[in-house]
Design a protein around this motif. Structure first.
Motif, short mmCIF file in Angstrom:
data_model
loop_
_atom_site.label_atom_id
_atom_site.label_comp_id
_atom_site.label_asym_id
_atom_site.label_seq_id
_atom_site.Cartn_x
_atom_site.Cartn_y
_atom_site.Cartn_z
N GLY A 279 11.25 17.07 -48.89
CA GLY A 279 10.94 15.98 -49.82
C GLY A 279 10.87 14.62 -49.26
N HIS A 280 10.47 13.69 -50.09
CA HIS A 280 10.19 12.33 -49.56
C HIS A 280 9.96 11.28 -50.83
N ARG A 281 10.19 10.47 -51.06
CA ARG A 281 10.04 9.28 -51.85
C ARG A 281 8.29 9.37 -52.22
N THR A 282 7.94 9.35 -53.53
CA THR A 282 6.58 9.30 -53.79
C THR A 282 5.82 8.15 -53.18
N GLY A 283 4.65 8.59 -52.27
CA GLY A 283 4.01 7.41 -51.68
C GLY A 283 4.51 7.16 -50.39
N GLY A 286 6.83 12.55 -45.47
CA GLY A 286 8.10 13.48 -45.55
C GLY A 286 7.44 14.77 -44.80
N GLY A 287 8.50 15.55 -44.76
CA GLY A 287 8.24 16.91 -44.12
C GLY A 287 7.08 17.92 -44.78
N ASN A 288 7.15 17.71 -46.14
CA ASN A 288 6.26 18.54 -46.95
C ASN A 288 5.89 20.03 -46.52
N PHE A 289 4.99 20.72 -46.97
CA PHE A 289 4.83 22.19 -46.60
C PHE A 289 5.03 22.24 -45.28
N THR A 290 4.69 21.53 -44.54
CA THR A 290 4.72 21.90 -42.91
C THR A 290 6.29 22.30 -42.57
N CYS A 404 0.55 -1.49 -58.38
CA CYS A 404 1.13 -1.39 -56.87
C CYS A 404 -0.04 -0.82 -55.90
N THR A 405 0.20 -1.05 -54.68
CA THR A 405 -0.64 -0.51 -53.78
C THR A 405 -0.74 1.10 -53.86
N LEU A 406 -1.66 1.84 -53.85
CA LEU A 406 -1.64 3.50 -53.60
C LEU A 406 -1.67 3.75 -52.15
N LYS A 407 -0.86 4.86 -51.84
CA LYS A 407 -1.03 5.59 -50.46
C LYS A 407 -1.74 6.72 -50.58
N TRP A 408 -2.13 7.25 -49.51
CA TRP A 408 -2.94 8.43 -49.33
C TRP A 408 -1.89 9.47 -49.00
N ASN A 409 -1.78 10.68 -49.77
CA ASN A 409 -0.99 11.73 -49.54
C ASN A 409 -1.74 12.90 -48.81
N SER A 410 -1.75 13.01 -47.56
CA SER A 410 -2.56 13.97 -47.03
C SER A 410 -2.25 15.32 -47.15
N ALA A 411 -0.79 15.54 -47.47
CA ALA A 411 -0.41 17.00 -47.42
C ALA A 411 -1.11 17.55 -48.77
#
Length: 443
Positions: A279-283, A286-290, A404-411
């Motif tokens: 998990g991680h704060r949105t934007g 974090g570790g995600n599926f990996t 707010c500025t958007l961030k790319w979520n590569s996962a």
């Protein structure tokens, strides 16, 4: 060997959405006693309980019912929400901690009552909150639980492939299939799907297909979308969690979660092991599926990933949901949000409190969940800092909610907002609120 089946931004939850009944979109103008905006578990249960009290109610859902966070839940039904009780006792007193416990215990038992007549794989399970390093936190929790009269257990070890300092155990909690349950309770409700409430004009909801005028309105849209009341854009942030369902993994014989917000979660569903974390704060990163697939490959080398999906949770300032009047000055407007990763129990608690309030009945648990309680919590500074930092960051890709500025979520191949958790597809289609519409010109 475990393998990551998450590819090209496509996910599939373990819960079978095809079981859900379908409902028409709104066409024309209608009136009702109560409008519930949002067709997730909180909205459906609130409408169900209002109907049980003889109150006319309409549910408006922007897509398909349960297609949001309910589809991503781990579906644990428990009053043990991390190590919450010593935190509540420290910030609001032991009486408030006891009130929170009794409310959620009542929610667990209400599920047990309702599931006795619904085939939804309901089963009692012991629930454990463990810590990998901080035994004192566990001891502090046990002390408060003792003071409020709850007979929790303490385990020095957990039956998991993690090194733990111990675990606090709540016996006879539960788990179920949320979609089977939702399918049963929704069949006789008055629901409009594909009916996106774009704005409110007083107690009239404006949608693409018509207007819904109500005597009272419940906003159960996960993150509240009405910004001019309640200051929810300061009182909430969103946190993403990732899940995989493993075949051929060993039994864990219970439900487990790390007390750390970004730790691991375990429960069984049939012959599958549901493993959550990363998990991680949105934007943020974090570790995600990996992280999950690496853990599974190491600890469960014979297992295989059958499903993978993600969920997003609204986190309140103090770990307690906001359930009640939307704000002190908003008569006839109610809210249910900030479930802090415990959406199934929070949904039932919301339905019990809100249906009583709307029916004019005093609910004994309402006070601890009051959305207008003090905002003076450390998390408020963090939320404010994130908002200011992102508002001042130069970028052409900005969230239409509050800029707010958007961030790319590569996962997950999405554009995510670190301020309030809105998410968009690469083409600009809104995936998660509070943004209330697609990016008009995409990206």
């Amino acid at each position: 060997m475990a393998e990551n089946q998450y590819k090209d931004g496509k996910m599939r939850s373990v819960w079978d959405m095809s079981r859900l009944p379908g409902f028409p979109a709104l066409s024309g103008n209608v009136k009702t006693d109560v409008l519930v905006i949002g067709g997730g578990m909180a909205g459906l249960l609130t409408a169900y309980m209002l109907r049980e009290k003889g109150i006319d109610c309409i549910v408006a859902e922007k897509g398909r019912i349960c297609s949001g966070n309910t589809a991503g839940t781990t579906a644990k039904i428990t009053s043990q929400h991390g190590l919450i009780y010593h935190k509540i006792a420290r910030s609001a007193g032991t009486d408030a901690a006891g009130q929170y416990l009794r409310a959620n215990e009542a929610a667990v038992e209400k599920y047990a009552e309702m599931c006795g007549e619904i085939d939804c794989d309901f089963s009692r399970r012991d629930n454990y909150v463990y810590s990998v390093s901080d035994k004192k936190k566990l001891e502090d929790e046990m002390k408060v639980l003792g003071r409020i009269g709850y007979d929790a257990g303490f385990n020095d070890e957990v039956l998991l492939p993690v090194a733990a300092a111990g675990a606090v155990k709540f016996p006879r909690q539960a788990q179920f299939d949320p979609i089977k349950f939702a399918a049963a309770i929704s069949r006789d409700l008055k629901i409009y799907e594909n009916t996106w409430v774009r704005e409110m004009e007083g107690n009239t909801a404006v949608t693409d297909g018509g207007r819904i005028t109500a005597g009272a309105v419940v906003v159960a849209t996960h993150f509240p979308f009405i910004n001019k009341h309640g200051l929810y854009f300061l009182k909430l942030y969103q946190h993403r969690t990732y899940e995989i369902a493993l075949e051929n993994a060993p039994s864990v014989s219970g439900m487990y979660v790390d007390e750390d917000l970004n730790g691991l979660s375990f429960r069984e569903s049939g012959d599958l092991l549901l493993l959550g974390g990363g998990g991680h704060r949105t934007g943020k990163k974090g570790g995600n599926f990996t992280e999950l697939c690496d853990f599974a490959a190491k600890e469960y080398p014979s297992a295989r990933v059958r499903y993978s999906w993600a969920a997003q949770d609204c986190m309140s300032l103090d770990g307690v949901p906001y359930i009640g009047r939307y704000s002190r000055g908003s008569a006839g407007l109610y809210v249910a949000t900030g479930f802090n990763k415990w959406g199934m129990t929070g949904s039932m608690t919301s339905a019990m409190i809100l249906s009583d309030m709307i029916a004019g009945k005093k609910n004994e648990y309402a006070e601890v969940f009051d959305p207008s309680r003090s905002m003076l919590k450390p998390q408020l500074l963090v939320n404010g800092f994130e908002a200011v930092t992102n508002l001042l960051t130069f970028s052409t890709k900005r969230c239409p909610h509050l800029g707010c500025t958007l961030k790319w979520n590569s996962a997950e191949h999405s554009w995510d907002c670190p301020c309030h958790g809105s998410r968009f597809s690469p083409e600009g289609k809104v995936l998660d609120n509070p943004a209330n519409g697609n990016k008009k010109h995409g990206f």
